[in-house]
Enzyme design. Structure first.
Site, PDB file in Angstrom:
ATOM      1  N   VAL A  73      -7.140 -13.256   4.434  1.00 46.88           N
ATOM      2  CA  VAL A  73      -6.601 -14.022   5.559  1.00 46.88           C
ATOM      3  C   VAL A  73      -7.017 -13.414   6.890  1.00 46.88           C
ATOM      4  O   VAL A  73      -7.292 -14.122   7.856  1.00 46.88           O
ATOM      5  CB  VAL A  73      -5.066 -14.112   5.451  1.00 46.88           C
ATOM      6  CG1 VAL A  73      -4.483 -14.793   6.682  1.00 46.88           C
ATOM      7  CG2 VAL A  73      -4.675 -14.875   4.184  1.00 46.88           C
ATOM      8  N   ASN A 132       1.669  -1.250   8.736  1.00 47.32           N
ATOM      9  CA  ASN A 132       0.565  -1.607   7.841  1.00 47.32           C
ATOM     10  C   ASN A 132      -0.612  -0.670   8.131  1.00 47.32           C
ATOM     11  O   ASN A 132      -1.307  -0.819   9.127  1.00 47.32           O
ATOM     12  CB  ASN A 132       0.170  -3.067   8.070  1.00 47.32           C
ATOM     13  CG  ASN A 132      -0.921  -3.532   7.122  1.00 47.32           C
ATOM     14  OD1 ASN A 132      -1.552  -2.733   6.425  1.00 47.32           O
ATOM     15  ND2 ASN A 132      -1.167  -4.838   7.094  1.00 47.32           N
ATOM     16  N   CYS A 135      -5.334  -1.128   7.765  1.00 49.29           N
ATOM     17  CA  CYS A 135      -6.233  -1.731   8.744  1.00 49.29           C
ATOM     18  C   CYS A 135      -7.321  -0.746   9.172  1.00 49.29           C
ATOM     19  O   CYS A 135      -7.128   0.462   9.131  1.00 49.29           O
ATOM     20  CB  CYS A 135      -5.437  -2.169   9.968  1.00 49.29           C
ATOM     21  SG  CYS A 135      -4.125  -3.301   9.529  1.00 49.29           S
ATOM     22  N   GLY A 248       4.175  -5.391  -5.779  1.00 56.98           N
ATOM     23  CA  GLY A 248       2.958  -5.602  -6.555  1.00 56.98           C
ATOM     24  C   GLY A 248       3.260  -6.282  -7.871  1.00 56.98           C
ATOM     25  O   GLY A 248       3.772  -5.657  -8.803  1.00 56.98           O
ATOM     26  N   GLY A 249       2.983  -7.578  -7.953  1.00 52.00           N
ATOM     27  CA  GLY A 249       3.132  -8.307  -9.201  1.00 52.00           C
ATOM     28  C   GLY A 249       4.552  -8.509  -9.674  1.00 52.00           C
ATOM     29  O   GLY A 249       4.794  -8.672 -10.873  1.00 52.00           O
ATOM     30  N   GLY A 270       5.801 -11.158  -3.452  1.00 54.53           N
ATOM     31  CA  GLY A 270       4.780 -11.832  -2.659  1.00 54.53           C
ATOM     32  C   GLY A 270       4.060 -12.926  -3.403  1.00 54.53           C
ATOM     33  O   GLY A 270       4.371 -14.109  -3.274  1.00 54.53           O
TER      34      GLY A 270
END
Length: 308
Positions: A73, A132, A135, A248-249, A270
């Site tokens: 994205v 985050n 990056c 995660g998952g 997510g």
């Protein structure tokens, strides 16, 4: 035992009625009614915000694979000014002041992270910041902040100087050893760790002989990365004493409890929301029975109970 107390989790800046929240980007800013049931979750995590607006990478930027979802994205977001003036007040109006709100931030320099955190702190509309660190750092030739202990800790140390808000460092699994990184972040002043961000992957169109994502390489999320997340959470939990949020998952209550058993105090959902918008609500609803099944008094008793 009363369910609401049984599911409650209190972390720095995140006093949650249950340990389930969305991952950054999964619900954008949570202002559209898409059946996510955010009002029933423990906290709201926003889309990652940058100093200036970003339109993101060229389309297509999200594709499905047999193993999960690949995305590139590119941190598309309206920029910090609009988030503070429009998005955050709207979140408080929609969900009330008792909903913990964690804003995810990203910068290309330490100074950008500092500027973002300072603005959010002064806004008075945020209970925690998710940093985050996946990056690219333009001062270091494009290397991601979070893959190096020194670089990652420089960000957190700088933020710790200018904000009282709890700082949760979100880290990439695309490293050889997570342990020295999380330890450096704890020393630098992080209040918590979020593991894991997406796993780098790629998918090719055999007929067109080109990448299916416009940008080529993207971040993998979904069920396939869950065992990787469990491993990283476990290794981090053996290294630091600050709370860990596992991601995660996570698609079922068993997935959530597995991450917590590995050392997480809370979880984020997510990729599951793309196919099952009510995934978070289903996990929360199933949690009391799951605690009974595995003989846990409450969710806090699950954390770090893995026995080698």
């Amino acid at each position: 035992m009363i369910t609401k107390h049984r599911l409650a989790v209190n972390l720095p800046g995140l006093n949650m009625k249950n340990p389930v929240m969305n991952s950054s980007g999964a619900v954008y800013f949570g202002l559209e009614d898409k059946g996510f049931g955010i009002e029933k979750t423990g906290a709201l995590v926003t889309k990652t915000v940058t100093m200036t607006p970003r339109v993101g990478n060229p389309q297509p930027w999200i594709i499905e694979t047999p193993s999960g979802i690949l995305n590139s994205v590119g941190l598309a977001n309206p920029g910090i000014e609009k988030v503070i003036t429009d998005m955050l007040p709207a979140i408080h109006t929609k969900y009330g002041d008792d909903m913990p709100v964690m804003v995810s931030i990203a910068g290309e320099t330490v100074q950008e992270y500092v500027a973002l955190a300072r603005l959010l702190t002064h806004s008075g509309l945020v209970t925690a910041i998710e940093v985050n660190l996946s990056c690219p750092n333009v001062d270091r030739g494009g290397m991601a902040f979070g893959v190096d202990a020194q670089t990652a800790s420089e960000v957190i140390a700088a933020l710790r100087q200018i904000t009282h808000l709890p700082l949760y460092a979100k880290l990439s699994p695309n490293v050889t050893d997570i342990k020295p990184i999380v330890k450096a972040l704890e020393v630098a002043g992080a209040d918590g760790i979020v593991l894991i961000n997406t796993v780098m992957g790629m998918s090719l169109d055999l007929k067109k002989r080109q990448a299916r994502l416009a940008r080529g390489i993207g971040g993998m999320s979904g069920k396939a990365i869950h065992p990787i997340a469990v491993r990283f959470v476990y290794e981090a939990a053996q290294t630091v004493s600050i709370p860990i949020i596992g991601v995660g998952g996570v698609t079922t209550v068993a997935d959530a409890l597995e991450l917590m058993m590995a050392g997480a105090s809370a979880v984020q959902v997510g990729g599951a929301l793309t196919q099952h918008p009510d995934a978070m609500v289903n996990i929360i609803d199933a949690m009391p029975a799951a605690l009974d099944k595995y003989e846990f008094a409450d969710v806090q008793a699950v954390t770090d109970t893995f026995k080698k």
